[in-house]
Design a protein around this motif. Structure first.
Motif, short mmCIF file in Angstrom:
data_model
loop_
_atom_site.label_atom_id
_atom_site.label_comp_id
_atom_site.label_asym_id
_atom_site.label_seq_id
_atom_site.Cartn_x
_atom_site.Cartn_y
_atom_site.Cartn_z
N GLY A 156 48.84 46.69 38.98
CA GLY A 156 47.67 46.46 39.82
C GLY A 156 46.37 46.82 39.15
N ALA A 157 46.28 46.68 37.84
CA ALA A 157 45.08 47.10 37.13
C ALA A 157 43.89 46.19 37.43
N GLY A 158 44.10 44.88 37.51
CA GLY A 158 43.01 43.95 37.74
C GLY A 158 43.07 43.37 39.14
N LEU A 159 42.06 42.54 39.46
CA LEU A 159 41.99 41.87 40.76
C LEU A 159 41.85 40.37 40.55
N SER A 160 42.41 39.61 41.48
CA SER A 160 42.35 38.16 41.38
C SER A 160 41.98 37.56 42.73
N LEU A 161 41.00 36.65 42.72
CA LEU A 161 40.60 35.91 43.91
C LEU A 161 40.83 34.43 43.61
N ASP A 162 41.89 33.88 44.16
CA ASP A 162 42.28 32.50 43.88
C ASP A 162 41.89 31.60 45.04
N GLY A 163 40.71 30.95 44.92
CA GLY A 163 40.31 30.01 45.95
C GLY A 163 38.99 30.35 46.62
N ILE A 164 37.98 30.73 45.83
CA ILE A 164 36.65 30.90 46.40
C ILE A 164 35.75 29.80 45.83
N SER A 165 34.65 29.55 46.49
CA SER A 165 33.77 28.47 46.05
C SER A 165 33.16 28.81 44.70
N LYS A 166 32.82 27.77 43.95
CA LYS A 166 32.25 28.00 42.62
C LYS A 166 30.94 28.77 42.71
#
Length: 515
Positions: free
Chosen positions: A139-149
């Motif tokens: 869980g070191a990083g974070l990912s946001l898959d599906g936000i507007s450009k």
């Protein structure tokens, strides 16, 4: 009613600081289901409408898998929330298994953006926040898959600004573009074996897929038509045509891959001590590399590209993920003129000239040449034997083919052996260890000496007989180990001691002089 609803949403956004994924992600999820439907149509066209039960089961399983993936993605849309504060970014997600993760802004090492074709159609992107920990595990990083450009660009800007403000970093006058796409580089695109290799991979994948569906590819109408047309031509002509077709398709594939992967390429230095590489046509990528985690560069010259005067440049940096991620994220340039690769290397390392160009590489012992010549002789003899020996029982044609093949291969392999020896070299250039090796893909690496954390020494039985060793500089950056191959024992130990003094001293037994 519409104005009241819009006003209500704005009021809710003002009171709720937590951000959400974009609702257009639902459309992306529904589009995934089109893949099995398209595959069904393609199968129907190839087989002429004769679809058996095995095909239906395979396609049905594929459809169910896509529906499950769409459902999981929908749950992610409904449950994911993120919040950016002055000193950290937080992420909440999960329905059955909920998680709440928080990353301090000052620990952020990279903020990457990636958008596949479906995301781009609906104006979305994926944002990946890296902390520099190897593989981003636990869980070191974070990912946001599906936000507007737009939201992704703004979030990236705020993260980097707050990270820089927390460290007291200021704007550097050297910030700006280092290299940008020049379509004249397209001439280097076909000079790779990966295009030809990709043809075999694609054919093998299609064959395997049809085989799993109980469809014999050799019985398809298009294959039968080719067999009828060219079945009567001489064997040599059929082989020649096949090779030419594979090469042409490979060249087209390599060129298409270059265009897709490097369109819009731009390498720039940003505020906060960051490098940013942007590229891609169908799949857009924006990769961030922290300058202070840069430990050197690697200049790669595949054989055909080297003959054409080209090269590729990669960063040797820590915090780029596992081996696969590092291979993709470390690319600083596409295939470019060799002089430009050296200029970019110097700019990235903040040097007047690239250490890979300045270093006078010391040649390795002649024993290293003998090893490569012996390997060439052995390969030619083994190839000839593999053809000639069966011919003793089958047909004399194979015997003649064997020794002719060996004679043809021998000068080619010897030329490669001498080229591989000429490419060997190592040196200390200022604060860098520079090493070079390889013939099919010559690689020259300049590694900062302060980035070396240890040494690995390997010696095969043949190397021990020849008085050689392979010296590996271990580092937390790049591939982890960069090797100086087939160097004399005394020279290798001396090189290691000069590069990082006292590390090997405690392991070296110094014999008193005689007399």
């Amino acid at each position: 009613m519409t104005s009241e609803t819009t006003a209500g949403r704005r009021a809710h956004a003002a009171t709720d600081p937590w951000g959400r994924l974009n609702p257009r992600l639902i459309l992306v999820n529904l589009s995934v289901v089109a893949a099995p439907l398209a595959l069904y149509g393609a199968t129907h066209a190839v087989t002429g409408g004769e679809i058996n039960l095995q095909v239906l089961i395979t396609l049905g399983s594929f459809l169910i898998t896509c529906l499950v993936m769409a459902g999981i993605s929908l749950m992610r849309l409904l449950t994911t929330r993120y919040l950016l504060t002055d000193d950290r970014i937080e992420l909440r997600k999960g329905l059955l298994f909920r998680s709440h993760r928080s990353v301090p802004v000052d620990r952020i090492r990279s903020v990457d953006l990636t958008a596949n074709p479906l995301h781009r159609v609906f104006g979305l992107t994926s944002l990946e926040i890296g902390t520099g920990e190897h593989g981003e595990s636990a869980g070191a990083g974070l990912s946001l898959d599906g936000i507007s450009k737009k939201d992704a660009d703004e979030l990236r800007r705020q993260l980097i600004e707050r990270r820089s403000a927390g460290r007291g970093l200021t704007v550097d006058e050297t910030d700006g573009p280092i290299a940008e796409m020049d379509w004249a580089w397209l001439r280097y695109a076909p000079l790779t074996i990966w295009g030809v290799g990709g043809v075999f991979v694609a054919v093998g994948t299609v064959y395997r897929t049809l085989y799993e569906m109980k469809i014999d590819p050799l019985e398809l109408g298009i294959v039968k038509d080719i067999e009828d047309r060219f079945g009567s031509v001489p064997l040599w002509f059929g082989i020649l045509v096949t090779v030419l077709v594979i090469v042409i398709i490979g060249v087209i594939g390599s060129t298409a891959t270059f265009i897709e992967g490097w369109s819009g390429y731009r390498l720039e230095r940003e505020d906060g001590g960051m490098f940013r590489v942007r590229r891609g046509m169908l799949v857009t990528r924006s990769v961030t590399i922290e300058e202070r985690r840069l430990r050197g560069v690697e200049v790669a010259e595949p054989l055909l590209l080297r003959w054409a005067g080209g090269a590729r440049l990669k960063a040797v940096a820590s915090g780029l993920g596992n081996d696969e991620e590092n291979s993709s994220r470390s690319r600083l340039t596409p295939p470019v003129p060799h002089a430009l690769a050296l200029a970019v290397a110097a700019d990235v390392l903040a040097e007047k000239q690239s250490p890979t160009a300045l270093a006078e590489l010391a040649p390795h012992p002649r024993a290293a040449l003998r090893r490569r010549v012996n390997l060439a002789l052995g390969t030619a003899a083994l190839t000839a034997a593999l053809l000639a020996v069966p011919g003793l029982w089958l047909t004399p044609v194979l015997v003649h083919t064997g020794w002719i093949t060996g004679l043809v291969l021998l000068p080619i392999l010897l030329a490669y052996a001498f080229d591989a020896y000429r490419n060997l070299g190592s040196a200390i250039q200022g604060r860098y260890l520079v090493a070079r090796s390889g013939t099919f893909a010559r690689r020259t690496v300049a590694l900062q000496r302060e980035g070396i954390i240890g040494w690995s020494i390997t010696r095969s039985a043949f190397q021990r007989r020849a008085g050689l060793l392979t010296l590996g500089a271990t580092t937390a950056a790049g591939t982890g180990v960069y090797k100086v191959r087939d160097i004399a024992v005394s020279d290798g130990l001396a090189l290691a001691d000069r590069a990082v003094p006292q590390v090997l001293a405690q392991f070296i037994e110094r014999r008193p002089g005689r007399g």
